[in-house]
Design a protein around this motif. Sequence first.
Motif, PDB file in Angstrom:
ATOM      1  N   ARG A 198       0.845  -1.127  -0.029  1.00 43.32           N
ATOM      2  CA  ARG A 198       0.009  -0.033  -0.074  1.00 43.32           C
ATOM      3  C   ARG A 198       0.997   1.271  -0.010  1.00 43.32           C
ATOM      4  NH1 ARG A 198      -3.362   3.032  -1.747  1.00 43.32           N
ATOM      5  NH2 ARG A 198      -4.815   4.065  -0.442  1.00 43.32           N
ATOM      6  N   ILE A 199       1.970   1.080   0.703  1.00 44.59           N
ATOM      7  CA  ILE A 199       2.861   2.347   0.768  1.00 44.59           C
ATOM      8  C   ILE A 199       3.467   2.591  -0.571  1.00 44.59           C
ATOM      9  CG2 ILE A 199       4.991   3.233   1.627  1.00 44.59           C
ATOM     10  CD1 ILE A 199       2.826   3.743   3.572  1.00 44.59           C
ATOM     11  N   ILE A 200       3.697   1.669  -1.187  1.00 47.59           N
ATOM     12  CA  ILE A 200       4.328   1.612  -2.651  1.00 47.59           C
ATOM     13  C   ILE A 200       3.325   2.199  -3.523  1.00 47.59           C
ATOM     14  CG2 ILE A 200       5.146   0.366  -4.394  1.00 47.59           C
ATOM     15  CD1 ILE A 200       6.619  -1.739  -2.544  1.00 47.59           C
TER      16      ILE A 200
ATOM     17  N   LYS B 244       3.989   5.762  -5.506  1.00 49.17           N
ATOM     18  CA  LYS B 244       4.066   5.701  -6.897  1.00 49.17           C
ATOM     19  C   LYS B 244       2.974   6.702  -7.463  1.00 49.17           C
ATOM     20  CE  LYS B 244       3.026   2.742 -10.954  1.00 49.17           C
ATOM     21  NZ  LYS B 244       2.665   1.472 -11.465  1.00 49.17           N
ATOM     22  N   GLU B 245       1.864   6.872  -6.991  1.00 45.86           N
ATOM     23  CA  GLU B 245       0.830   7.748  -7.217  1.00 45.86           C
ATOM     24  C   GLU B 245       1.351   9.099  -6.897  1.00 45.86           C
ATOM     25  OE1 GLU B 245      -3.334   9.032  -5.431  1.00 45.86           O
ATOM     26  OE2 GLU B 245      -3.037   7.213  -5.506  1.00 45.86           O
ATOM     27  N   ILE B 246       1.954   9.313  -5.762  1.00 45.46           N
ATOM     28  CA  ILE B 246       2.434  10.750  -5.612  1.00 45.46           C
ATOM     29  C   ILE B 246       3.444  11.195  -6.419  1.00 45.46           C
ATOM     30  CG2 ILE B 246       3.730  12.427  -3.847  1.00 45.46           C
ATOM     31  CD1 ILE B 246       1.853  10.607  -1.729  1.00 45.46           C
ATOM     32  N   ARG B 247       4.466  10.341  -6.603  1.00 49.02           N
ATOM     33  CA  ARG B 247       5.808  10.517  -7.509  1.00 49.02           C
ATOM     34  C   ARG B 247       5.127  10.808  -8.852  1.00 49.02           C
ATOM     35  NH1 ARG B 247       9.622   6.243  -6.712  1.00 49.02           N
ATOM     36  NH2 ARG B 247      10.603   7.475  -5.079  1.00 49.02           N
ATOM     37  N   THR B 248       3.940  10.273  -9.525  1.00 48.20           N
ATOM     38  CA  THR B 248       3.534  10.341 -11.014  1.00 48.20           C
ATOM     39  C   THR B 248       2.578  11.583 -11.043  1.00 48.20           C
ATOM     40  OG1 THR B 248       3.527   7.933 -11.329  1.00 48.20           O
ATOM     41  CG2 THR B 248       2.052   9.352 -12.655  1.00 48.20           C
TER      42      THR B 248
ATOM     43  N   TYR C 210      -0.459  15.734   0.212  1.00 44.44           N
ATOM     44  CA  TYR C 210      -0.240  14.784  -0.484  1.00 44.44           C
ATOM     45  C   TYR C 210      -1.044  13.473  -0.525  1.00 44.44           C
ATOM     46  CZ  TYR C 210       4.274  16.953  -1.882  1.00 44.44           C
ATOM     47  OH  TYR C 210       5.040  17.883  -2.427  1.00 44.44           O
ATOM     48  N   ILE C 211      -1.739  13.333   0.706  1.00 45.59           N
ATOM     49  CA  ILE C 211      -2.467  12.197   0.883  1.00 45.59           C
ATOM     50  C   ILE C 211      -3.553  12.814   1.586  1.00 45.59           C
ATOM     51  CG2 ILE C 211      -0.935  10.404   0.786  1.00 45.59           C
ATOM     52  CD1 ILE C 211      -1.189  10.115   3.960  1.00 45.59           C
TER      53      ILE C 211
ATOM     54  N   ASN D 124       4.784  14.673  -9.048  1.00 45.78           N
ATOM     55  CA  ASN D 124       6.367  14.923  -9.434  1.00 45.78           C
ATOM     56  C   ASN D 124       7.388  14.962  -8.151  1.00 45.78           C
ATOM     57  OD1 ASN D 124       8.405  14.963 -11.052  1.00 45.78           O
ATOM     58  ND2 ASN D 124       8.459  16.952 -11.741  1.00 45.78           N
ATOM     59  N   GLU D 125       6.945  14.567  -6.837  1.00 47.92           N
ATOM     60  CA  GLU D 125       7.663  14.602  -5.624  1.00 47.92           C
ATOM     61  C   GLU D 125       8.547  13.414  -5.353  1.00 47.92           C
ATOM     62  OE1 GLU D 125       9.616  15.397  -2.679  1.00 47.92           O
ATOM     63  OE2 GLU D 125       8.267  16.983  -3.144  1.00 47.92           O
ATOM     64  N   THR D 126       9.568  13.690  -5.281  1.00 47.99           N
ATOM     65  CA  THR D 126      10.745  12.376  -5.122  1.00 47.99           C
ATOM     66  C   THR D 126      11.234  12.325  -3.801  1.00 47.99           C
ATOM     67  OG1 THR D 126      12.517  13.464  -6.261  1.00 47.99           O
ATOM     68  CG2 THR D 126      11.142  12.067  -7.703  1.00 47.99           C
ATOM     69  N   VAL D 127      11.840  13.507  -3.251  1.00 43.82           N
ATOM     70  CA  VAL D 127      12.603  13.347  -2.095  1.00 43.82           C
ATOM     71  C   VAL D 127      11.639  12.871  -1.134  1.00 43.82           C
ATOM     72  CG1 VAL D 127      13.947  14.721  -0.339  1.00 43.82           C
ATOM     73  CG2 VAL D 127      14.303  15.203  -2.993  1.00 43.82           C
ATOM     74  N   LEU D 128      10.533  13.434  -0.882  1.00 47.02           N
ATOM     75  CA  LEU D 128       9.727  12.920   0.533  1.00 47.02           C
ATOM     76  C   LEU D 128       9.257  11.544   0.246  1.00 47.02           C
ATOM     77  CD1 LEU D 128       7.733  16.393   1.168  1.00 47.02           C
ATOM     78  CD2 LEU D 128       9.709  15.345   2.383  1.00 47.02           C
ATOM     79  N   VAL D 129       8.722  11.391  -1.145  1.00 46.42           N
ATOM     80  CA  VAL D 129       8.451  10.070  -1.348  1.00 46.42           C
ATOM     81  C   VAL D 129       9.404   8.823  -0.905  1.00 46.42           C
ATOM     82  CG1 VAL D 129       7.663   8.726  -3.242  1.00 46.42           C
ATOM     83  CG2 VAL D 129       6.612  11.045  -3.070  1.00 46.42           C
TER      84      VAL D 129
END
Length: 117
Positions: A16-18, A22-26, A86-87, A29-34
Motif C-alpha cells: 500500500r505504501i508503494i 507511486k501515485e504521488i511521484r507520478t 499529498y494524501i 512529481n515529488e521524489t525526495v519526500l516520497v
Amino acid sequence: MDEKNLVQLSKSFAIRIIQICKEIRTNRNETVLVNQLLRSGTSIGANIHEGNYASSRLDFINKFQIALKECYETAYWLDIFQETGYITQEENTELTEACNKIRVKLTASIRTAKEKL
C-alpha cells in the motif's frame, strides 16, 4: 503471536505504501519526500522478515525493534503527507491504523522475546 500474520500485515502495508508513493511521484512529481516514506514504510516488513531468520534471540529482538522504529517514522511521514496535501485524511487514517496494528504486534513480540532471555 502468529509471526506469519505479522509478516502478511507488514507485506500488505508495504504494498500500500508503494502504491501511494507511486501515485504521488507520478501525479505530484515529488521524489525526495516520497523516498523517505517509501524507505521507512517498506523497511518495516523487511526487518520483520529478517528477524524471523535471526541468528539468536537478541538478533530477533534487534530486528523487531528496528521495525518498530520504522513504524514510528512512517507514522510521522504519513502525518506530514496529509498535512501538506499529498494524501487525504482518509488515506492517512487507513495507513496509520494499519501501521498501529503492526506496531502493537511488534511490541508484543519484542516483550515476549525479552521475557524468554
